[in-house]
Design a protein around this motif. Structure first.
Motif, mmCIF file in Angstrom:
data_model
loop_
_atom_site.group_PDB
_atom_site.id
_atom_site.type_symbol
_atom_site.label_atom_id
_atom_site.label_comp_id
_atom_site.label_asym_id
_atom_site.label_seq_id
_atom_site.Cartn_x
_atom_site.Cartn_y
_atom_site.Cartn_z
ATOM 1 N N LEU A 1 0.894 -1.120 -0.211
ATOM 2 C CA LEU A 1 0.054 0.148 0.059
ATOM 3 C C LEU A 1 0.995 1.354 0.496
ATOM 4 C CD1 LEU A 1 -3.091 -0.869 2.333
ATOM 5 C CD2 LEU A 1 -3.081 -1.084 -0.230
ATOM 6 N N SER A 2 2.135 1.045 0.948
ATOM 7 C CA SER A 2 2.770 2.242 0.633
ATOM 8 C C SER A 2 3.493 3.121 -0.866
ATOM 9 C CB SER A 2 4.006 2.145 1.893
ATOM 10 O OG SER A 2 4.824 1.270 1.533
ATOM 11 N N ALA A 3 3.709 1.372 -1.277
ATOM 12 C CA ALA A 3 4.134 1.826 -2.792
ATOM 13 C C ALA A 3 2.974 2.359 -3.527
ATOM 14 C CB ALA A 3 4.884 0.869 -3.462
ATOM 15 N N GLU A 4 1.834 2.140 -3.968
ATOM 16 C CA GLU A 4 0.691 2.565 -4.195
ATOM 17 C C GLU A 4 0.344 3.450 -4.027
ATOM 18 O OE1 GLU A 4 -4.014 1.146 -4.891
ATOM 19 O OE2 GLU A 4 -2.434 0.069 -3.694
ATOM 20 N N PHE A 5 0.396 4.376 -2.887
ATOM 21 C CA PHE A 5 0.090 6.110 -2.586
ATOM 22 C C PHE A 5 1.735 6.188 -2.741
ATOM 23 C CE2 PHE A 5 -3.402 2.993 -0.528
ATOM 24 C CZ PHE A 5 -3.903 3.704 -1.259
ATOM 25 N N GLY A 6 2.480 6.290 -2.567
ATOM 26 C CA GLY A 6 3.742 6.893 -2.963
ATOM 27 C C GLY A 6 4.346 7.071 -1.917
ATOM 28 N N VAL A 7 3.199 6.668 -0.062
ATOM 29 C CA VAL A 7 4.427 7.396 0.544
ATOM 30 C C VAL A 7 4.933 5.667 0.825
ATOM 31 C CG1 VAL A 7 3.522 7.699 3.326
ATOM 32 C CG2 VAL A 7 1.947 8.065 1.010
ATOM 33 N N LEU A 8 6.358 6.223 0.430
ATOM 34 C CA LEU A 8 7.158 4.985 1.083
ATOM 35 C C LEU A 8 7.876 5.264 2.492
ATOM 36 C CD1 LEU A 8 8.329 3.845 -2.514
ATOM 37 C CD2 LEU A 8 7.361 2.757 -0.642
ATOM 38 N N GLU A 9 7.882 5.986 2.805
ATOM 39 C CA GLU A 9 8.844 6.407 4.655
ATOM 40 C C GLU A 9 8.506 5.933 5.296
ATOM 41 O OE1 GLU A 9 7.517 8.468 2.896
ATOM 42 O OE2 GLU A 9 8.263 10.034 1.116
ATOM 43 N N TYR A 10 9.180 4.833 6.461
ATOM 44 C CA TYR A 10 9.628 4.510 7.248
ATOM 45 C C TYR A 10 10.492 5.290 8.906
ATOM 46 C CZ TYR A 10 6.666 0.974 4.558
ATOM 47 O OH TYR A 10 5.660 -0.286 3.993
ATOM 48 N N PRO A 11 9.841 5.181 9.617
ATOM 49 C CA PRO A 11 10.441 5.853 10.596
ATOM 50 C C PRO A 11 10.925 4.776 11.139
ATOM 51 C CG PRO A 11 8.190 6.432 10.687
ATOM 52 C CD PRO A 11 8.610 5.875 9.452
ATOM 53 N N VAL A 12 12.304 4.838 12.037
ATOM 54 C CA VAL A 12 13.264 3.783 12.519
ATOM 55 C C VAL A 12 13.183 3.895 13.707
ATOM 56 C CG1 VAL A 12 15.607 2.363 12.521
ATOM 57 C CG2 VAL A 12 14.763 3.418 10.385
ATOM 58 N N GLY A 13 13.000 3.211 14.801
ATOM 59 C CA GLY A 13 12.491 3.428 16.113
ATOM 60 C C GLY A 13 13.558 2.222 16.743
ATOM 61 N N THR A 14 14.454 3.977 18.033
ATOM 62 C CA THR A 14 15.240 3.157 18.745
ATOM 63 C C THR A 14 14.850 2.568 20.068
ATOM 64 O OG1 THR A 14 16.777 4.098 16.778
ATOM 65 C CG2 THR A 14 17.819 3.436 18.931
ATOM 66 N N LEU A 15 15.450 1.109 20.131
ATOM 67 C CA LEU A 15 14.810 0.896 21.407
ATOM 68 C C LEU A 15 17.051 0.179 22.092
ATOM 69 C CD1 LEU A 15 13.311 -2.512 22.378
ATOM 70 C CD2 LEU A 15 12.821 -1.201 19.850
ATOM 71 N N GLU A 16 16.759 -0.783 23.273
ATOM 72 C CA GLU A 16 17.978 -0.980 23.771
ATOM 73 C C GLU A 16 17.500 -2.308 23.893
ATOM 74 O OE1 GLU A 16 20.570 1.180 25.928
ATOM 75 O OE2 GLU A 16 20.540 2.509 24.875
ATOM 76 N N LEU A 17 18.106 -3.983 24.273
ATOM 77 C CA LEU A 17 18.302 -4.995 24.804
ATOM 78 C C LEU A 17 18.737 -5.145 25.976
ATOM 79 C CD1 LEU A 17 15.734 -6.701 24.142
ATOM 80 C CD2 LEU A 17 17.291 -8.078 22.478
ATOM 81 N N ASP A 18 18.763 -5.236 27.224
ATOM 82 C CA ASP A 18 19.917 -5.087 28.102
ATOM 83 C C ASP A 18 20.185 -6.958 27.973
ATOM 84 O OD1 ASP A 18 19.702 -2.488 28.857
ATOM 85 O OD2 ASP A 18 18.575 -3.082 30.066
#
Length: 695
Positions: free
Chosen positions: A472-489
């Motif tokens: 769907l993101s390609a179909e609507f031309g919205v290919l931004e995917y924010p990157v979330g960062t977390l820490e795994l102790d």
């Protein structure tokens, strides 16, 4: 139920007025109203108590009661109600066996009144429930099962109710359960039931009497053997054996066993579908002789109904096996061994329906001590969804292996799916985990957020700003995917799943997440055991959606790490591969300085490989590696495609098999079985001396 009027749960005005019924005049009686248009069934407080279910656990959907009503009872009740609706009856009544919260049984009696509109269409069922356990204790203990207050049902009624229940059976086992239940064919007087199915030119016995020594000794029969079951399959005609003399004269080889268990007559019915025999049913009677013409006609009609439903169930199982085989082929064959992490994966197909879904997981080793983990779900429940899933999994794996960032991997996968010329989309979560630092970078395409279990048992959802689903993101031309960062102790566990794990009939997603949170917080620390626990709830309640689950636990600083590691693929029917595996094990053991235990290790490994090849339909993957920690150990793993767990068998005094697990138990220091994807892994460990890590 406080917001519903009392009249909603009252009995209808046209409820039959009759003399006081001692089976209805009781202190504990619950009421229910089932709206057939919406499918919702509302119960009062007493009904909740009778089912031993809290009001907060019941969402007005009858499917919620599956935890209390055994499947065979549910099938029988569905058949009874459907039959009453189709015949135009206004009432039905039956006994129902349920399972309480502590596992103990309870008998209920339920009576329903079917209300219809002016055109005769059924709209609602008003009903009552009461506890019938005490009145059925004597008859149930005697093996007669429940019966209506006015006496035992007629044989015709039993056949009709059994046939109705069979029409709702999905699998061959469902049919066997219905036929063997005490309030089913037991009322026809049959002491034992034997059923055989035609498979690969032989008759395979799939159901047997409880103490029938002949059946226990002969699990397969040839068509030309002088027994009644092959005879009715050859002739396509029923065989009624009226008395012991006829048994002894017609089947002298069978008679000694039959006489020993007290059988005096029998009816063997061919199960014919589409003009060919697909099996045979044997009803064995003790203390009865002779069959009247009406009895014979009734049993022949019963055999015809069983055959039609049995063929439908066999087709269902064949199609489901094919569909599941396709999906399993699309999933990863094995999970790679990742230094610094313990990983568990699970997949459960939907219990309802024969179609497969597009749920998947993947584990991708990356350079620099990193690992990529994927969880996703393609829209739809059919083979097309499974095929798209397979292609999408390969593409994601390829983009990740090329070294692209998580956002780029997801965006390129979306473009690929859009250009695939399919109307399907997919939700997905992709995360890269740096096991040396614990930093996790995650991108989310319309999927559930990742969750983390901390060392102290806490469990939290980690919000990740997501993009549109893949395609769907390609179909609507919205290919931004924010990157979330977390820490795994160290010691923390990353939990990824598809929505089938948290979705429950009649409940919102947040409620399912809360239930998952409770399980994870109180669950075991080991990821394999935790994965089994999380999936056990899915197995119990069933569901209409598939489930994929991936757990990754970052090991602590002092946790054992893998040293030398060798792996060999052993295909069935290839003696050379088995010989190469033996040579690999022998060479590895000696090169790692464990020669003193070489014979034991080689013998146990050979037994494990042989068992995998003999008792499964696929290949075996043999892994030998060194584990370092407080004590140096050598670990042997054998993976196969079957989820069936190994079990010990009594080999007997002269048996030549059945001693494999005993041998492993004696020679190995520790051994066990783990689920691996859609199959299992049998492993064992040996404490070894030396400090070499070669290989």
């Amino acid at each position: 139920m406080a917001d519903r009027g009392a009249s909603e749960l009252s009995l209808p005005d046209d409820w039959p007025a009759a003399a006081p019924d001692p089976f209805l005049v009781l202190n504990r009686m619950g009421c229910f109203v089932w709206n057939l248009d919406t499918g919702l069934m509302h119960m009062d407080a007493t009904a909740h108590e009778l089912f031993d279910i809290r009001p907060t656990e019941y969402d007005a959907h009858p499917e919620t009661l599956v935890r209390r009503v055994p499947r065979v009872e549910a099938l029988r009740l569905d058949g009874l109600i459907s039959q009453a609706v189709k015949r135009g009856d206004s009432h039905y009544g039956t006994y129902l066996r349920i399972r309480l919260r502590d596992g103990s049984p309870r008998w209920l009696y339920t009576k329903g009144h079917i209300t219809r509109d002016t055109e005769g269409r059924p709209r609602r069922i008003h009903g009552i429930l009461r506890d019938a356990t005490e009145e059925l204790d004597d008859t149930s203990a005697a093996g007669h099962g429940p019966h209506p207050p006015n006496g035992h049902p007629t044989q015709t009624g039993i056949v009709q109710s059994t046939t109705a229940a069979l029409s709702h059976a999905r699998t061959v086992q469902d049919i066997l359960d219905i036929l063997q239940q005490r309030n089913g064919l037991g009322h026809l007087g049959a002491t034992y039931l034997v059923m055989g199915l035609v498979e690969h030119g032989r008759i395979k016995v799939v159901s047997e009497g409880p103490v029938d020594p002949f059946v226990r000794r002969t699990l397969t029969l040839r068509f030309d053997e002088p027994y009644p079951m092959p005879e009715v399959i050859r002739t396509l005609a029923p065989r009624f054996i009226a008395n012991p003399r006829e048994f002894a004269d017609a089947y002298p080889h069978l008679w000694p066993d039959v006489k020993r268990i007290g059988v005096t007559s029998a009816a063997y019915l061919p199960l014919i579908a589409q003009a060919r025999a697909i099996g045979a049913l044997g009803l064995l009677y003790a203390g009865r002789t002779g069959f009247e013409e009406a009895d014979r006609s009734l049993l022949v009609a019963l055999g015809s109904g069983i055959a039609q439903n049995l063929q439908r169930a066999m087709f269902y199982e064949q199609e489901k096996d094919l569909a599941e085989g396709l999906q399993h082929a699309m999933l990863p064959r094995t999970v790679p061994d990742v230094p610094g992490a313990d990983i568990a994966v699970r997949y459960r197909s939907a219990s309802a329906g024969r179609d497969v879904g597009g749920d998947w997981y993947d584990v991708i080793p990356l350079p620099g001590g990193r690992v990529g983990v994927v969880i996703g779900d393609v829209q739809g429940h059919d083979t097309h969804a499974a095929a798209v899933m397979g292609q999408l999994r390969i593409v994601l794996r390829a983009y990740a292996a090329e070294g692209h960032t998580p956002a780029t991997v997801m965006a390129r996968a979306s473009v690929f799916l859009y250009e695939l010329d399919t109307d399907r989309f997919a939700t997905c979560l992709y995360a890269e985990v740096d096991l040396s630092t614990g930093v996790v970078q995650a991108v989310r395409a319309g999927h559930l957020d990742p969750m983390v279990r901390s060392v102290d048992g806490g469990f939290r959802r980690v919000p990740v700003a997501g993009g549109l689903p893949i395609g769907l993101s390609a179909e609507f031309g919205v290919l931004e995917y924010p990157v979330g960062t977390l820490e795994l102790d160290p010691g923390e566990t990353l939990v990824l799943c598809t929505d089938g794990l948290v979705e429950r009939p009649g409940a919102d997603l947040d409620e399912g997440v809360r239930a998952l949170t409770t399980l994870v917080r109180t669950g075991p620390e080991d990821v394999q055991e935790l994965a089994d626990l999380l999936c056990s709830g899915v197995d119990e309640r069933g569901g209409e959606d598939d489930v994929a689950l991936l757990l990754l636990r970052r090991r602590g600083a002092g946790a054992p790490q893998a040293g030398g590691r060798l792996q060999q693929h052993v295909a069935p029917g290839e003696p050379e591969a088995l010989t190469e595996a033996r040579h690999m094990i022998r060479a590895a053991v000696r090169s790692w300085g464990s020669a003193e235990r070489a014979d034991d290790i080689e013998l146990v490994a050979d037994e494990m490989i042989t068992n995998a090849l003999m008792h499964t339909d696929g290949a075996a993957i043999v892994t030998v590696r060194v584990l370092t920690g407080a004590q140096r150990r050598l670990r042997v793993e054998v993976e196969d495609v079957s989820s069936a767990l190994p079990r010990r068998r009594d080999a007997g005094a002269s048996g030549v098999s059945g001693r494999g697990l005993l041998l492993i138990d004696v020679l190995a220091d520790v051994w066990g079985v783990e689920a691996r994807g859609t199959g299992k892994c049998v492993w064992c460990e040996f404490a070894v001396a030396g400090a070499g890590q070669g290989g």
